[in-house]
Design a protein around this motif. Structure first.
Motif, mmCIF file in Angstrom:
data_model
loop_
_atom_site.group_PDB
_atom_site.id
_atom_site.type_symbol
_atom_site.label_atom_id
_atom_site.label_comp_id
_atom_site.label_asym_id
_atom_site.label_seq_id
_atom_site.Cartn_x
_atom_site.Cartn_y
_atom_site.Cartn_z
ATOM 1 N N VAL A 42 19.751 -41.110 3.378
ATOM 2 C CA VAL A 42 19.143 -41.254 4.698
ATOM 3 C C VAL A 42 18.539 -42.652 4.804
ATOM 4 O O VAL A 42 17.873 -43.114 3.877
ATOM 5 C CB VAL A 42 18.032 -40.196 4.910
ATOM 6 N N ALA A 43 18.791 -43.312 5.925
ATOM 7 C CA ALA A 43 18.179 -44.621 6.169
ATOM 8 C C ALA A 43 17.483 -44.583 7.523
ATOM 9 O O ALA A 43 17.826 -43.783 8.392
ATOM 10 C CB ALA A 43 19.225 -45.726 6.143
ATOM 11 N N VAL A 44 16.493 -45.447 7.671
ATOM 12 C CA VAL A 44 15.888 -45.665 8.983
ATOM 13 C C VAL A 44 16.373 -47.028 9.475
ATOM 14 O O VAL A 44 16.250 -48.032 8.771
ATOM 15 C CB VAL A 44 14.351 -45.625 8.915
ATOM 16 N N LEU A 45 16.974 -47.055 10.661
ATOM 17 C CA LEU A 45 17.426 -48.305 11.290
ATOM 18 C C LEU A 45 16.418 -48.671 12.366
ATOM 19 O O LEU A 45 16.168 -47.906 13.277
ATOM 20 C CB LEU A 45 18.815 -48.127 11.909
ATOM 21 N N GLY A 46 15.846 -49.865 12.267
ATOM 22 C CA GLY A 46 14.816 -50.271 13.202
ATOM 23 C C GLY A 46 13.444 -49.990 12.617
ATOM 24 O O GLY A 46 13.319 -49.801 11.408
ATOM 25 N N PRO A 47 12.383 -49.961 13.444
ATOM 26 C CA PRO A 47 12.448 -50.086 14.910
ATOM 27 C C PRO A 47 12.824 -51.497 15.368
ATOM 28 O O PRO A 47 12.483 -52.484 14.720
ATOM 29 C CB PRO A 47 11.031 -49.724 15.353
ATOM 30 N N TYR A 48 13.548 -51.551 16.491
ATOM 31 C CA TYR A 48 14.005 -52.804 17.081
ATOM 32 C C TYR A 48 13.198 -53.112 18.340
ATOM 33 O O TYR A 48 12.669 -52.210 18.994
ATOM 34 C CB TYR A 48 15.485 -52.708 17.453
ATOM 35 N N ALA A 49 13.181 -54.403 18.696
ATOM 36 C CA ALA A 49 12.426 -54.834 19.879
ATOM 37 C C ALA A 49 13.078 -54.367 21.175
ATOM 38 O O ALA A 49 12.417 -54.212 22.202
ATOM 39 C CB ALA A 49 12.298 -56.356 19.880
ATOM 40 N N SER A 50 14.400 -54.152 21.125
ATOM 41 C CA SER A 50 15.104 -53.676 22.325
ATOM 42 C C SER A 50 16.177 -52.691 21.881
ATOM 43 O O SER A 50 16.511 -52.621 20.693
ATOM 44 C CB SER A 50 15.727 -54.859 23.081
ATOM 45 N N PRO A 51 16.720 -51.907 22.812
ATOM 46 C CA PRO A 51 17.689 -50.874 22.414
ATOM 47 C C PRO A 51 18.958 -51.449 21.786
ATOM 48 O O PRO A 51 19.429 -52.517 22.186
ATOM 49 C CB PRO A 51 18.021 -50.178 23.741
ATOM 50 N N HIS A 52 19.479 -50.733 20.810
ATOM 51 C CA HIS A 52 20.771 -51.037 20.211
ATOM 52 C C HIS A 52 21.775 -49.970 20.624
ATOM 53 O O HIS A 52 21.392 -48.832 20.908
ATOM 54 C CB HIS A 52 20.661 -51.051 18.682
ATOM 55 N N LEU A 53 23.037 -50.361 20.644
ATOM 56 C CA LEU A 53 24.141 -49.438 20.912
ATOM 57 C C LEU A 53 25.011 -49.399 19.666
ATOM 58 O O LEU A 53 25.489 -50.445 19.224
ATOM 59 C CB LEU A 53 24.952 -49.936 22.117
ATOM 60 N N ILE A 54 25.179 -48.218 19.090
ATOM 61 C CA ILE A 54 25.970 -48.074 17.869
ATOM 62 C C ILE A 54 27.195 -47.229 18.191
ATOM 63 O O ILE A 54 27.062 -46.057 18.576
ATOM 64 C CB ILE A 54 25.142 -47.422 16.747
ATOM 65 N N VAL A 55 28.362 -47.822 18.057
ATOM 66 C CA VAL A 55 29.606 -47.115 18.332
ATOM 67 C C VAL A 55 30.477 -47.112 17.077
ATOM 68 O O VAL A 55 30.248 -47.888 16.143
ATOM 69 C CB VAL A 55 30.385 -47.755 19.508
#
Ligand SMILES: [Zn+2]
Length: 190
Positions: A78-91
């Protein structure tokens, strides 16, 4: 090649994310995560509550919970991605055409724009091919084959449709951030 990820994220892609410390603290308290993995940031071995909080459908014969001795990444973690300053889109390559929020038409040619959308998911303009409504890519209905948001819990080595987060996990995440969470399966090319 990895089987893919179950990505759990706030339903509102613009929602203010929790800190990594608060989110990892909750995941640790629930037993979803255990020891940190040395090779990558904010990645963890599964904890003692993993199989209680992620429900695998079918027999999942390949489920491997311990890191293999050859050092590969073909095991559940399990990983945590972010938190980011703005939304990301992961496809991923399993991602299906998103739908217009106004008329429900699919964006059949979305992959031609995918790179631009991923660069600016909250400011790029996606114009509906059917009704011409203009939307940001994060606002489209990606259903469960792409993930949008400012923070993600990335449960790795899950085939699309194979594992789902349990109600208690989703409820605790909702209480942490004050808004509902949802999930998607993304199978990136390995
Ligand atoms: Zn439309």
């Amino acid at each position: 090649m990895s089987a893919g990820s179950l990505l759990i994220h706030p339903a509102d892609p613009a929602a203010s994310p929790p800190s990594l410390t608060a989110l990892a603290g909750l995941l640790d308290e629930l037993g979803l995560i255990g020891e940190p993995l040395p090779a990558q940031p904010a990645a963890y071995r599964v904890g003692p509550g993993f199989l209680r909080h992620v429900t695998f459908l079918g027999c999942s014969p390949h489920l491997v919970l311990d890191p293999p001795e050859d050092g590969g990444d073909a095991f559940s973690h399990v990983a945590v991605l972010g938190p980011y300053a703005s939304p990301h889109l992961i496809v991923g390559h399993n991602t299906q055409a998103p739908r217009c929020r106004t008329c429900r038409a699919p964006f059949a040619d979305w992959r031609a724009e995918a790179l631009a959308w991923m660069s600016h998911p909250d400011s790029a303009v996606a114009t509906c091919p059917a009704c011409e409504a203009r939307q940001a890519p994060v606002a489209l209905d990606w259903r469960e084959t792409a993930a949008v948001g400012r923070v993600f819990v990335d449960v790795r080595n899950v085939f699309p449709g194979e594992g789902v987060p349990g109600d208690e996990l989703l409820d605790r995440l909702k209480r942490l951030t004050g808004g509902p969470w949802r999930y998607a399966w993304v199978h990136r090319r390995g």
